[in-house]
Every structure is written in C-alpha cells, then in structure tokens.
Design a protein around this motif. Structure first.
Motif, PDB file in Angstrom:
ATOM      1  N   SER A  18      -2.270  -0.493   2.478  1.00 46.92           N
ATOM      2  CA  SER A  18      -3.017   0.324   1.541  1.00 46.92           C
ATOM      3  C   SER A  18      -2.269   1.623   1.250  1.00 46.92           C
ATOM      4  CB  SER A  18      -4.407   0.610   2.137  1.00 46.92           C
ATOM      5  OG  SER A  18      -5.265   1.118   1.171  1.00 46.92           O
ATOM      6  N   VAL A  19      -1.700   2.236   2.279  1.00 46.36           N
ATOM      7  CA  VAL A  19      -0.919   3.464   2.089  1.00 46.36           C
ATOM      8  C   VAL A  19       0.258   3.186   1.151  1.00 46.36           C
ATOM      9  CG1 VAL A  19       0.564   5.179   3.213  1.00 46.36           C
ATOM     10  CG2 VAL A  19      -1.561   4.453   4.329  1.00 46.36           C
ATOM     11  N   ALA A  20       0.989   2.103   1.433  1.00 41.53           N
ATOM     12  CA  ALA A  20       2.178   1.802   0.623  1.00 41.53           C
ATOM     13  C   ALA A  20       1.804   1.549  -0.833  1.00 41.53           C
ATOM     14  CB  ALA A  20       2.908   0.588   1.202  1.00 41.53           C
ATOM     15  N   ILE A  21       0.714   0.824  -1.056  1.00 43.79           N
ATOM     16  CA  ILE A  21       0.315   0.483  -2.432  1.00 43.79           C
ATOM     17  C   ILE A  21      -0.172   1.725  -3.174  1.00 43.79           C
ATOM     18  CG2 ILE A  21      -1.341  -0.811  -3.829  1.00 43.79           C
ATOM     19  CD1 ILE A  21      -1.399  -2.905  -1.501  1.00 43.79           C
ATOM     20  N   GLU A  22      -1.033   2.495  -2.514  1.00 45.91           N
ATOM     21  CA  GLU A  22      -1.629   3.633  -3.227  1.00 45.91           C
ATOM     22  C   GLU A  22      -0.604   4.715  -3.548  1.00 45.91           C
ATOM     23  OE1 GLU A  22      -4.495   3.452  -4.640  1.00 45.91           O
ATOM     24  OE2 GLU A  22      -4.707   1.468  -3.739  1.00 45.91           O
ATOM     25  N   PHE A  23       0.479   4.789  -2.755  1.00 43.20           N
ATOM     26  CA  PHE A  23       1.517   5.775  -3.068  1.00 43.20           C
ATOM     27  C   PHE A  23       2.631   5.186  -3.943  1.00 43.20           C
ATOM     28  CE2 PHE A  23      -0.772   8.119   0.079  1.00 43.20           C
ATOM     29  CZ  PHE A  23      -0.665   9.420  -0.377  1.00 43.20           C
ATOM     30  N   VAL A  52      11.585   0.210  -6.748  1.00 41.00           N
ATOM     31  CA  VAL A  52      11.790   0.166  -5.295  1.00 41.00           C
ATOM     32  C   VAL A  52      10.453   0.339  -4.566  1.00 41.00           C
ATOM     33  CG1 VAL A  52      12.859   1.320  -3.318  1.00 41.00           C
ATOM     34  CG2 VAL A  52      14.181   0.977  -5.414  1.00 41.00           C
ATOM     35  N   ALA A  53       9.666   1.341  -4.987  1.00 40.07           N
ATOM     36  CA  ALA A  53       8.396   1.616  -4.289  1.00 40.07           C
ATOM     37  C   ALA A  53       7.442   0.434  -4.421  1.00 40.07           C
ATOM     38  CB  ALA A  53       7.759   2.892  -4.839  1.00 40.07           C
ATOM     39  N   ALA A  54       7.357  -0.128  -5.623  1.00 45.98           N
ATOM     40  CA  ALA A  54       6.427  -1.245  -5.844  1.00 45.98           C
ATOM     41  C   ALA A  54       6.911  -2.501  -5.113  1.00 45.98           C
ATOM     42  CB  ALA A  54       6.287  -1.514  -7.342  1.00 45.98           C
ATOM     43  N   SER A  55       8.212  -2.748  -5.127  1.00 47.55           N
ATOM     44  CA  SER A  55       8.740  -3.926  -4.423  1.00 47.55           C
ATOM     45  C   SER A  55       8.493  -3.806  -2.924  1.00 47.55           C
ATOM     46  CB  SER A  55      10.246  -4.067  -4.671  1.00 47.55           C
ATOM     47  OG  SER A  55      10.515  -4.261  -6.034  1.00 47.55           O
ATOM     48  N   ASP A  56       8.754  -2.629  -2.380  1.00 47.89           N
ATOM     49  CA  ASP A  56       8.550  -2.454  -0.937  1.00 47.89           C
ATOM     50  C   ASP A  56       7.074  -2.630  -0.570  1.00 47.89           C
ATOM     51  OD1 ASP A  56      11.238  -2.028  -0.698  1.00 47.89           O
ATOM     52  OD2 ASP A  56      11.120   0.114  -0.239  1.00 47.89           O
ATOM     53  N   ALA A  57       6.187  -2.086  -1.407  1.00 50.59           N
ATOM     54  CA  ALA A  57       4.748  -2.229  -1.129  1.00 50.59           C
ATOM     55  C   ALA A  57       4.347  -3.698  -1.206  1.00 50.59           C
ATOM     56  CB  ALA A  57       3.937  -1.392  -2.113  1.00 50.59           C
ATOM     57  N   ALA A  58       4.864  -4.415  -2.197  1.00 48.88           N
ATOM     58  CA  ALA A  58       4.478  -5.821  -2.372  1.00 48.88           C
ATOM     59  C   ALA A  58       5.031  -6.692  -1.241  1.00 48.88           C
ATOM     60  CB  ALA A  58       4.967  -6.334  -3.726  1.00 48.88           C
ATOM     61  N   MET A  59       6.276  -6.454  -0.836  1.00 48.12           N
ATOM     62  CA  MET A  59       6.850  -7.261   0.247  1.00 48.12           C
ATOM     63  C   MET A  59       6.112  -7.003   1.559  1.00 48.12           C
ATOM     64  SD  MET A  59       9.115  -9.305  -0.966  1.00 48.12           S
ATOM     65  CE  MET A  59      10.045  -9.926   0.427  1.00 48.12           C
ATOM     66  N   LEU A  60       5.825  -5.733   1.842  1.00 43.77           N
ATOM     67  CA  LEU A  60       5.071  -5.416   3.059  1.00 43.77           C
ATOM     68  C   LEU A  60       3.712  -6.108   3.040  1.00 43.77           C
ATOM     69  CD1 LEU A  60       4.657  -3.676   5.676  1.00 43.77           C
ATOM     70  CD2 LEU A  60       3.590  -1.973   4.185  1.00 43.77           C
ATOM     71  N   THR A  61       3.045  -6.021   1.890  1.00 46.99           N
ATOM     72  CA  THR A  61       1.701  -6.589   1.800  1.00 46.99           C
ATOM     73  C   THR A  61       1.743  -8.113   1.879  1.00 46.99           C
ATOM     74  OG1 THR A  61       1.061  -4.700   0.441  1.00 46.99           O
ATOM     75  CG2 THR A  61      -0.429  -6.574   0.460  1.00 46.99           C
ATOM     76  N   TRP A  75      13.373  11.680  -0.737  1.00 47.47           N
ATOM     77  CA  TRP A  75      13.110  12.275  -2.047  1.00 47.47           C
ATOM     78  C   TRP A  75      11.994  11.496  -2.751  1.00 47.47           C
ATOM     79  CZ3 TRP A  75      13.411   9.803  -6.782  1.00 47.47           C
ATOM     80  CH2 TRP A  75      13.126  10.608  -7.893  1.00 47.47           C
ATOM     81  N   GLY A  76      12.112  10.160  -2.719  1.00 52.18           N
ATOM     82  CA  GLY A  76      11.142   9.329  -3.419  1.00 52.18           C
ATOM     83  C   GLY A  76       9.735   9.493  -2.860  1.00 52.18           C
ATOM     84  N   ALA A  77       9.636   9.541  -1.546  1.00 49.50           N
ATOM     85  CA  ALA A  77       8.310   9.643  -0.934  1.00 49.50           C
ATOM     86  C   ALA A  77       7.698  11.016  -1.194  1.00 49.50           C
ATOM     87  CB  ALA A  77       8.405   9.374   0.565  1.00 49.50           C
ATOM     88  N   ALA A  78       8.516  12.061  -1.148  1.00 53.44           N
ATOM     89  CA  ALA A  78       7.978  13.406  -1.420  1.00 53.44           C
ATOM     90  C   ALA A  78       7.502  13.492  -2.868  1.00 53.44           C
ATOM     91  CB  ALA A  78       9.036  14.472  -1.132  1.00 53.44           C
ATOM     92  N   ILE A  81      -2.011  10.109   6.556  1.00 57.69           N
ATOM     93  CA  ILE A  81      -1.038   9.187   7.140  1.00 57.69           C
ATOM     94  C   ILE A  81       0.309   9.363   6.448  1.00 57.69           C
ATOM     95  CG2 ILE A  81      -0.391   6.741   7.367  1.00 57.69           C
ATOM     96  CD1 ILE A  81      -3.476   6.140   7.418  1.00 57.69           C
ATOM     97  N   PHE A  82       0.268   9.449   5.116  1.00 57.40           N
ATOM     98  CA  PHE A  82       1.511   9.456   4.340  1.00 57.40           C
ATOM     99  C   PHE A  82       2.341  10.705   4.613  1.00 57.40           C
ATOM    100  CE2 PHE A  82       4.179   9.847   0.560  1.00 57.40           C
ATOM    101  CZ  PHE A  82       4.667   8.558   0.436  1.00 57.40           C
TER     102      PHE A  82
END
Lengths: 309, 387
Positions: A206-211, A239-248, B284-287, B316-317
């Motif tokens: 949820s954290v990965a997806i929402e961010f 990158v962010a969406a792929s990482d969230a999807a793979m984790l999920t 950088w991306g996460a911030a 958490i983030f």
C-alpha cells in the motif's frame, strides 16, 4: 497550485471503473482466454463510453481531454486488466498523432473503426497489428511484429507514461485481490489476514502504490504542460509504478499461497499484464538511467525549492 | 490539477528566501540534544519569531501570518533550502498547536498559541510510559480531580525535549475505574511545577534529548485540560494524525537531504558501488514522491478534507526514506563514516543524521503499529487476534 483531480475528472474515472467492473470482470477474462481473446462487443462498449475519442480534439468529434485525465483512465484500464488495446490506440497513439498535427481521420478513431497501432524501436512490436504474431506471457495481449517503428522520444514518453498509469491500477487490483483472499482464507482458526506476517507485507504494498500514484499524475501533468523536464518525470513514474507493481504481484501470490500458483485464482491475469508493462516502453534500466542522467548529471535542478522543476 | 505557483506564491517564496539567507546561521548549530545546543536552538526560535516566521499558517491573532498550507509548504521548502536548524519547538508548533486550534477554548488559544509561535514557551510531549509504549492505551499515570485542580501521579518516559522544555502535554487517566481508551484526559502542565522530577535519559550517542518524568502529586489547574475530561484518546489521536500525516516532517527536509546526498555521491563517485549510485537516484525520487503526496494532502485539507489513517502510510514512508538516505551516505563515506569529525574538523553530520534516522521508524508510533493501522483501517484486514 492544486495537486488534485477535479470532481469532474474523478467522476469520469469512477464511471469508467464502474462500467469495467460491471462488464469486464474475471469471468470475461477467462472467456476471452479460452474462446479467442478479442470481442467486438467489448470494443464497441468502450467506443460508446467515448473512450476511443477521449484525447481526440473536440473539432474531430472527441472529448479533447488532457493527458492527466487519460492517465487516470489508463489506471482504470489496468485495474480491470482490460484486454482490448484501448490505451495503445486512444491514449498513446492519438496524442502522438495530435502532437504531430495529424488530425485527419481521427473521427474514425472516435467511431471505433480505426485503430492506431504504435510501435517504437525500443520494443519493435505493436498491439493488434497486422504483422506476424508474437506470443506474450499475457494471454490477452496480442503482439505483432511491427513493419515500421518510430524512434520519436515523444512516442516513447507517452507509452511509458500510460504504462506507468496502468501499472498503478494493476497494483491496486492485485492488492485488493490479496486482501480479499486474506480475509476469507482461515488457518490456525483465524483469517490469515489477521497475521501480522501478512498484514505488514500488504501494508508495504500500500505504501509503495500510494507513493507511486502522485509521481504518475505529476508526470502526466508535466507532459501536458510540455515541461523540458517531462521525460525525467515520466521515467521516474515508470520506475516507481513498476517497482510498486512487482512488489505487489509477488506479495499477492505469496498471500494466496498454493492457490496463487493456480490458473483458478484470477491473480495471474493481472500479474502477467504487470510483467509485460514493466518491460514495455523502456525497461527499468532504461528509465532509471534517464533519471540518473538528470539527477546526478545535473541537468535537472534538485532540492526543496525545485519540487515542480 | 494545476502545478504552477501564482505570482503571489512566487513573491512569497522570494520573501522567505531573502529572509532566510540573511538570518539562517552560517555554521550548523550544536545538536539540539544537549544544553548548549538546546539554548542555541531556542535562540533561533526567537530569531524566527522576530521575523514573524514562527508558524505561518496560524491566524495573526495567535502569532501567525494567516497563510494557507501551500504557503506553508513554500516556507518549509525555503527553510530547508537555506539549511534552517531543526525546530526546538516542533512538539508545540506542529503537534500541540494544531490540536489546540481544533479542540481548545478561546481562552486556551490566547494563552498558549502566541507564546508557542514566538518561541517563548518550548513544549515537551509526554505520551509513553514504561508499560505503555506502542500500546498507548495501557497508560496508568493518574490525574485525580481535587476541587479546581487535577493531582497527577505517575511516570512518563521517552519525553522528547523534556530534559530542558518549559511546558509539557500528555494524556492521563482521570477515571480510575476506566480501561484502555476510555477515561483518559489530555492535560497541559508547567514542567517546573512542584512534584515533577525530570531524569534525562542518555541516548546511544551520549546526549540527552529525551527524559523520564516522575509526577508526585503534581497540582495542575483544571483549565489546563484540553477538550474536556475523558476526551483524551480522541484528542491524542488527532495530534498523532497531525504528527504522522502532514506537519512533523515536511518534504523540504528530505529533499534537502537527497540533494546533499547527490553532492556526497559526486564527491565519492570514483569509489561508489553501482548499488549506492542507484540508491542515491532513488532517494531523489522518493523525496520528490513524498513532496507530491504532501501537496496532494495540503490541497485536500484546503478543500475541507481531513487526514485519516493514510497518515500512517506517510509516517512509514518518510521514516524509512530518511534511514535509507543516511545509510547510503554512510556507505559512500566508507572508512570515514565512523569519524565523528572529519580531518578538516567539520562535524560528520551524516553520522549524527544516521543515528537520528534510526529513531524515526520508532517514534510517533512504531512502524509496526503504522503497518497494523494501514492493514486494518485502510485495507480492512481483521484486527490482531480476531477469530
């Protein structure tokens, strides 16, 4: 400065979500997989919803909405694991043609009689084209060898953006499936979802997806606003969406246990689409390098005062 | 969605930038977690107040500027761009202040908010007890009504700023027969009241940022109770929402750290591992992701929305991002990471920052508790132990 979708935009997306939930459930995915994976009635439904004309200018009979709205709808297509290549034609192909001023014949896209297959050199095939068939792990994805490919970076950015948007929708759906399963599957006398070992993994998804979501919306707006930095934001989103999807995806199959490894559980349709889109339109290494070049290379201003650079 | 600043917002940014450039100390202050550093940071709070920058979102009547949350974010961005020190009064301005704004009487607002904004009264929090850490509803410290006073007896621990602060706030059990979340009351108290003993706790780095508090029949006037007797849990949850959801850690802090990390990478690029390089890019991306999310939360609140359980995702983030960025910095520093001062005499801020970042996933409700909240309230999974 208002980092929100308007009520109108959210209402549009909810309408699409409800329509797809009602007409394109897992039973439809199974029917398509077993009986030939394209159904003109489904495409016609999308046409009737106005979705093929979503990004077509009003002068050509479309709705003329921007890329942020299109990304929001693309996420809904991901959530539904939509089989038809709507996103390729309507949210990648059409904006690409419009950007080049090629407006002729877009009325036919609105009417659903013309598809816009898009192929980029980075993945030299297209969805539902006329060339020789290639077999994707995703049984609902009809890849064909492309006769001609483009190396236009704008096309690549549109494809990557809409893939990222679909991936956050796919991830949402996989998380939902895992949560629903964890509520009903009991072991040791309680739902397995009551165990913290599962809860904490699902919370991390949820954290990965929402961010990842706001990164995707920001990238869409940057493309819409034609910022010089838009390609960096698209790569960040991919990158962010792929990482969230793979984790999920990996968490969701684990939560389903052995059932998750079967064809019987629906999860695999979403998981396979996620694998496909993670590599499409520039894989992780490609997009990470574009962010790296900008951030470490110094071409993008960074720091607290440059949130929207 | 509209991601441009108005001319007014840009002018405000320029105003903040000019003031910060003129006033932010050129050298980093001594750590807030010792007497000398605490005094330096309080002095800085008063300098900020002299420019009327104490808490820009509060109404002018309470020592603020009456600005909106977008302007607050711009202020914070410029604050961290300039390298502004940690806020000695963060417990007050970011946690208690918004809580008083929501639950306080007019008299309480007048009495507490302005001195808070001006840095005249520095606040400590007093939530945890030896037997009530993650399980805050296990609180046992008592406040017994005696005429127009409460008489407080008990013990609090891990109280941030309590080694040196002027006032404190916490929740206490006012109904001796109550259990768990009921019968608790939110009370503000003068840290110098007779009967309060502070025992500073030496932290792993040797300094004393937090303290144990012992209450031995401490008399506190009834008017120091916030939102009425028995309402303590609800008020505390609202405070925790502010803490986790928006105010405590504004994005500028992490964007500034990410930028420093990029600079550290460049200085050490020849010996950095590919993994560290990727971690820097991801920082950088996460911030940035955290900043976008915060702009979204601000827009939602400005449109009348509220922060709910999604505050847990936030906490958490940022806490795990902060730890990850500092861990990466330690890797980039290599052998020099262990030095408290570098060869040129400068303080190893990355080491101090890394040690502090280890507390982030613990304070403000441990990340295990935040993951439970996420799983149960956002995802709808059964509560722990449910059959």
């Amino acid at each position: 400065m208002d980092f929100r979708f308007s009520d109108d935009q959210l209402t549009l997306a909810e309408g699409v979500r409800d329509y797809l939930a009602g007409t394109h459930g897992p039973e439809v995915l199974r029917r398509l997989d077993e009986q030939g994976n394209r159904d003109p009635a489904i495409w016609q439904g999308l046409v009737d919803m106005g979705l093929t004309g979503l990004c077509v200018p009003e002068a050509q009979g479309g709705l003329g909405v921007g890329l942020p709205e299109a990304a929001l709808i693309a996420a809904e297509c991901g959530r539904a694991c939509l089989a038809e290549p709507l996103v390729d034609t309507a949210f990648v192909g059409v904006p690409w043609l419009v950007a080049q001023g090629k407006l002729d014949g877009l009325e036919d896209v609105v009417a659903g009689t013309r598809r816009v297959p898009v192929a980029h050199a980075i993945n030299p095939w297209e969805a539902d084209g006329a060339g020789a068939a290639l077999t994707s792990v995703d049984p609902l994805r009809n890849l064909t060898a492309a006769g001609q490919t483009s190396d236009d970076p704008h096309l690549l950015n549109l494809g990557a953006l809409m893939s990222a948007a679909q991936l956050v929708g796919l991830a949402d759906a996989m998380l939902h499936q895992a949560v629903e399963y964890a509520k009903i599957r009991t072991q040791f006398g309680q739902p397995v979802g009551a165990f913290q070992g599962l809860k904490h993994q699902l919370a991390s998804c949820s954290v990965a997806i929402e961010f990842a979501k706001p990164v995707v919306w920001r990238a869409a707006q940057a493309m819409q606003d034609r910022l010089d930095s838009a390609p960096v934001h698209v790569s960040h989103a991919k990158v962010a969406a792929s990482d969230a999807a793979m984790l999920t995806a990996e968490t969701a199959i684990q939560v389903h246990g052995a059932m998750g490894y079967t064809y019987e559980v629906d999860l695999h349709f979403w998981m396979k689409r996620s694998w496909a889109l993670c590599g499409a339109w520039g894989d992780r290494a490609y997009h990470l390098k574009r962010v790296d070049d900008a951030v470490l290379g110094g071409t993008l201003p960074i720091g607290p005062e440059h949130t929207f650079a | 969605m509209q991601l441009d600043y108005t001319p007014e917002q840009q002018a405000f940014r320029a105003e903040v930038r000019a003031w910060m450039e003129a006033h932010v100390p050129k050298e980093p202050l001594v750590t807030l977690e010792c007497r000398e550093g605490y005094d330096q940071h309080v002095e800085w709070e008063r300098t900020l107040a002299s420019g009327n920058w104490g808490m820009v979102t509060w109404p002018e009547a309470y020592g603020g500027r009456g600005l909106d949350l977008i302007q607050w974010l711009i202020f914070e961005e410029e604050y961290f761009r300039a390298g502004g020190p940690n806020r000695a009064n963060q417990n007050g301005i970011f946690l208690l202040g918004p809580t008083i704004m929501e639950f306080g009487t007019e008299e309480q607002k007048q009495r507490f908010l302005t001195p808070m904004a001006k840095g005249e009264v520095i606040w400590a929090q007093a939530w945890s007890e030896p037997g009530a850490g993650s399980d805050m509803a296990a609180i046992q410290s008592k406040a017994v009504r005696d005429g127009d006073h409460y008489v407080i007896t008990g013990q609090k621990t891990w109280s941030s700023r309590a080694a040196f602060a002027d006032w404190g706030f916490g929740i206490f059990r006012t109904d001796p027969d109550s259990k768990r979340h009921k019968g608790l009351t939110f009370i503000l108290f003068d840290m110098n009241s007779p009967g309060i003993t502070r025992r500073p706790i030496r932290q792993l780095h040797g300094d004393t940022g937090f303290a144990e508090l012992f209450f031995d029949e401490v008399r506190v006037p009834v008017e120091n109770c916030l939102a009425g007797e028995g309402q303590g849990w609800n008020v505390a949850m609202a405070t925790a929402g502010f803490e986790r959801g928006l105010m405590l850690r504004s994005p500028g802090r992490f964007q500034a750290t990410a930028k420093r990390l990029v600079e550290l990478y460049r200085a050490n690029a020849d010996k950095a591992s590919p993994a560290a390089r990727e971690a820097v890019v991801q920082a950088w991306g996460a911030a940035q992701a955290y900043a976008y999310n915060t702009y979204g939360v601000a827009a939602k609140i400005m449109a009348g929305g509220k922060i709910g359980a999604e505050a847990s995702l936030n906490k958490i983030f940022w806490s795990e991002l902060d730890r990850s960025m500092h861990r990466t910095a330690m890797q980039l520093l290599g052998a020099a990471a262990e030095l408290k001062r570098f060869a040129d005499g400068s303080v190893n801020q990355w080491l101090e920052g890394y040690i502090f970042s280890l507390s982030g996933p613990i304070y403000a409700g441990s990340n295990e508790v935040q993951r439970n909240i996420t799983a149960e309230r956002l995802l709808g999974l059964p509560r722990v132990g449910a059959g």
